[in-house]
Design a protein around this motif. Structure first.
Motif, PDB file in Angstrom:
ATOM      1  N   GLU A   1      14.654   0.984   6.820  1.00 32.36           N
ATOM      2  CA  GLU A   1      13.917   0.203   5.845  1.00 32.36           C
ATOM      3  C   GLU A   1      12.473   0.678   5.739  1.00 32.36           C
ATOM      4  O   GLU A   1      11.900   1.189   6.704  1.00 32.36           O
ATOM      5  CB  GLU A   1      13.930  -1.287   6.216  1.00 32.36           C
ATOM      6  CG  GLU A   1      13.208  -1.620   7.508  1.00 32.36           C
ATOM      7  CD  GLU A   1      13.023  -3.117   7.734  1.00 32.36           C
ATOM      8  OE1 GLU A   1      13.338  -3.914   6.821  1.00 32.36           O
ATOM      9  OE2 GLU A   1      12.550  -3.478   8.828  1.00 32.36           O
ATOM     10  N   LEU A   2      11.907   0.462   4.576  1.00 35.91           N
ATOM     11  CA  LEU A   2      10.504   0.786   4.350  1.00 35.91           C
ATOM     12  C   LEU A   2       9.625  -0.188   5.120  1.00 35.91           C
ATOM     13  O   LEU A   2       9.862  -1.399   5.120  1.00 35.91           O
ATOM     14  CB  LEU A   2      10.188   0.678   2.859  1.00 35.91           C
ATOM     15  CG  LEU A   2       8.719   0.736   2.465  1.00 35.91           C
ATOM     16  CD1 LEU A   2       8.173   2.138   2.674  1.00 35.91           C
ATOM     17  CD2 LEU A   2       8.537   0.304   1.016  1.00 35.91           C
ATOM     18  N   VAL A   3       8.608   0.340   5.784  1.00 39.02           N
ATOM     19  CA  VAL A   3       7.623  -0.506   6.453  1.00 39.02           C
ATOM     20  C   VAL A   3       6.340  -0.551   5.622  1.00 39.02           C
ATOM     21  O   VAL A   3       5.858  -1.629   5.266  1.00 39.02           O
ATOM     22  CB  VAL A   3       7.297   0.010   7.870  1.00 39.02           C
ATOM     23  CG1 VAL A   3       6.209  -0.848   8.510  1.00 39.02           C
ATOM     24  CG2 VAL A   3       8.559   0.031   8.731  1.00 39.02           C
ATOM     25  N   ALA A   4       5.802   0.620   5.316  1.00 42.58           N
ATOM     26  CA  ALA A   4       4.553   0.687   4.561  1.00 42.58           C
ATOM     27  C   ALA A   4       4.398   2.076   3.971  1.00 42.58           C
ATOM     28  O   ALA A   4       4.876   3.061   4.555  1.00 42.58           O
ATOM     29  CB  ALA A   4       3.354   0.371   5.447  1.00 42.58           C
ATOM     30  N   VAL A   5       3.740   2.150   2.816  1.00 41.99           N
ATOM     31  CA  VAL A   5       3.441   3.428   2.190  1.00 41.99           C
ATOM     32  C   VAL A   5       2.001   3.419   1.707  1.00 41.99           C
ATOM     33  O   VAL A   5       1.422   2.361   1.442  1.00 41.99           O
ATOM     34  CB  VAL A   5       4.382   3.748   1.010  1.00 41.99           C
ATOM     35  CG1 VAL A   5       5.802   3.980   1.493  1.00 41.99           C
ATOM     36  CG2 VAL A   5       4.326   2.655  -0.039  1.00 41.99           C
ATOM     37  N   VAL A   6       1.445   4.622   1.596  1.00 41.54           N
ATOM     38  CA  VAL A   6       0.082   4.771   1.078  1.00 41.54           C
ATOM     39  C   VAL A   6       0.055   6.014   0.190  1.00 41.54           C
ATOM     40  O   VAL A   6       0.606   7.057   0.545  1.00 41.54           O
ATOM     41  CB  VAL A   6      -0.949   4.871   2.227  1.00 41.54           C
ATOM     42  CG1 VAL A   6      -0.639   6.019   3.176  1.00 41.54           C
ATOM     43  CG2 VAL A   6      -2.365   4.987   1.685  1.00 41.54           C
ATOM     44  N   THR A   7      -0.587   5.890  -0.961  1.00 45.06           N
ATOM     45  CA  THR A   7      -0.694   7.025  -1.878  1.00 45.06           C
ATOM     46  C   THR A   7      -1.952   7.838  -1.563  1.00 45.06           C
ATOM     47  O   THR A   7      -2.792   7.440  -0.751  1.00 45.06           O
ATOM     48  CB  THR A   7      -0.761   6.539  -3.326  1.00 45.06           C
ATOM     49  OG1 THR A   7      -2.020   5.884  -3.528  1.00 45.06           O
ATOM     50  CG2 THR A   7       0.373   5.575  -3.643  1.00 45.06           C
ATOM     51  N   SER A   8      -2.084   8.948  -2.250  1.00 44.90           N
ATOM     52  CA  SER A   8      -3.248   9.806  -2.053  1.00 44.90           C
ATOM     53  C   SER A   8      -4.537   9.130  -2.507  1.00 44.90           C
ATOM     54  O   SER A   8      -5.621   9.541  -2.092  1.00 44.90           O
ATOM     55  CB  SER A   8      -3.066  11.129  -2.803  1.00 44.90           C
ATOM     56  OG  SER A   8      -2.817  10.887  -4.163  1.00 44.90           O
ATOM     57  N   SER A   9      -4.420   8.101  -3.327  1.00 43.28           N
ATOM     58  CA  SER A   9      -5.593   7.339  -3.763  1.00 43.28           C
ATOM     59  C   SER A   9      -5.767   6.057  -2.961  1.00 43.28           C
ATOM     60  O   SER A   9      -6.502   5.160  -3.363  1.00 43.28           O
ATOM     61  CB  SER A   9      -5.481   7.009  -5.256  1.00 43.28           C
ATOM     62  OG  SER A   9      -4.304   6.277  -5.504  1.00 43.28           O
ATOM     63  N   ASP A  10      -5.045   5.969  -1.822  1.00 42.26           N
ATOM     64  CA  ASP A  10      -5.169   4.861  -0.875  1.00 42.26           C
ATOM     65  C   ASP A  10      -4.603   3.540  -1.382  1.00 42.26           C
ATOM     66  O   ASP A  10      -4.964   2.474  -0.867  1.00 42.26           O
ATOM     67  CB  ASP A  10      -6.613   4.670  -0.409  1.00 42.26           C
ATOM     68  CG  ASP A  10      -7.062   5.762   0.551  1.00 42.26           C
ATOM     69  OD1 ASP A  10      -8.262   6.072   0.583  1.00 42.26           O
ATOM     70  OD2 ASP A  10      -6.198   6.316   1.250  1.00 42.26           O
ATOM     71  N   SER A  11      -3.736   3.582  -2.353  1.00 45.10           N
ATOM     72  CA  SER A  11      -3.000   2.384  -2.733  1.00 45.10           C
ATOM     73  C   SER A  11      -1.899   2.170  -1.697  1.00 45.10           C
ATOM     74  O   SER A  11      -1.210   3.115  -1.311  1.00 45.10           O
ATOM     75  CB  SER A  11      -2.398   2.562  -4.117  1.00 45.10           C
ATOM     76  OG  SER A  11      -1.605   1.448  -4.462  1.00 45.10           O
ATOM     77  N   THR A  12      -1.734   0.918  -1.247  1.00 46.84           N
ATOM     78  CA  THR A  12      -0.782   0.648  -0.175  1.00 46.84           C
ATOM     79  C   THR A  12       0.256  -0.382  -0.599  1.00 46.84           C
ATOM     80  O   THR A  12       0.030  -1.196  -1.506  1.00 46.84           O
ATOM     81  CB  THR A  12      -1.496   0.133   1.080  1.00 46.84           C
ATOM     82  OG1 THR A  12      -2.209  -1.073   0.752  1.00 46.84           O
ATOM     83  CG2 THR A  12      -2.474   1.168   1.621  1.00 46.84           C
ATOM     84  N   ASN A  13       1.375  -0.361   0.112  1.00 45.10           N
ATOM     85  CA  ASN A  13       2.423  -1.344  -0.101  1.00 45.10           C
ATOM     86  C   ASN A  13       3.108  -1.587   1.235  1.00 45.10           C
ATOM     87  O   ASN A  13       3.321  -0.640   2.004  1.00 45.10           O
ATOM     88  CB  ASN A  13       3.432  -0.859  -1.135  1.00 45.10           C
ATOM     89  CG  ASN A  13       4.365  -1.963  -1.581  1.00 45.10           C
ATOM     90  OD1 ASN A  13       3.989  -3.133  -1.621  1.00 45.10           O
ATOM     91  ND2 ASN A  13       5.595  -1.604  -1.911  1.00 45.10           N
ATOM     92  N   TYR A  14       3.436  -2.850   1.511  1.00 47.25           N
ATOM     93  CA  TYR A  14       4.037  -3.222   2.788  1.00 47.25           C
ATOM     94  C   TYR A  14       5.291  -4.063   2.559  1.00 47.25           C
ATOM     95  O   TYR A  14       5.363  -4.841   1.596  1.00 47.25           O
ATOM     96  CB  TYR A  14       3.069  -4.063   3.616  1.00 47.25           C
ATOM     97  CG  TYR A  14       1.786  -3.374   3.999  1.00 47.25           C
ATOM     98  CD1 TYR A  14       0.676  -3.415   3.157  1.00 47.25           C
ATOM     99  CD2 TYR A  14       1.680  -2.692   5.207  1.00 47.25           C
ATOM    100  CE1 TYR A  14      -0.508  -2.782   3.504  1.00 47.25           C
ATOM    101  CE2 TYR A  14       0.501  -2.065   5.569  1.00 47.25           C
ATOM    102  CZ  TYR A  14      -0.589  -2.111   4.713  1.00 47.25           C
ATOM    103  OH  TYR A  14      -1.758  -1.487   5.070  1.00 47.25           O
TER     104      TYR A  14
END
Length: 121
Positions: free
Chosen positions: A46-59
């Motif tokens: 499962e996905l825990v967290a992601v971050v884009t190159s522009s520092d947008s995050t999702n948890y």
């Protein structure tokens, strides 16, 4: 092509903290998204967290307010600070990066080998 090396897993008591790191190396032109996934015994990854190159995050909802993802673009490294850990956080944690390699026209997913996180009650 691209290697992802994780570090920082281990055994911790409930309520404790761990910090995971993942460094990407190889023929990297750019990395768009970097993230962490986890897989507990008998469960799907499962996905825990992601971050884009522009520092947008999702948890994922279960870690919001406890985990923080960040990255160092200059070093192609992603971090996961995990606080107030719970036994249900126990899993193998995998680093993921969506990488555009030198000479390629499209990005591809790369995965680390995984690092074990065990939270005792």
């Amino acid at each position: 092509q691209v290697q992802l090396v994780e570090s920082g897993g281990g055994l911790v008591q409930a309520g404790g903290s761990l910090r995971l790191s993942c460094a990407a190396s190889g023929r990297i032109f750019s990395i768009n998204v970097m993230g962490w996934y986890r897989q507990a015994p008998g469960k799907q990854r499962e996905l825990v967290a992601v971050v884009t190159s522009s520092d947008s995050t999702n948890y994922t909802d279960s870690v919001k307010g406890r985990f923080t993802i960040s990255r160092d673009n200059a070093k192609n490294t992603v971090f996961l600070q995990m606080n107030r850990l719970k036994p249900e956080d126990t899993a193998v944690y995998y680093c993921n990066a969506h990488v555009l390699t030198v000479g390629s026209s499209r990005s591809e997913d790369s995965w680390g080998q995984g690092t074990q996180v065990t939270v005792s009650s």
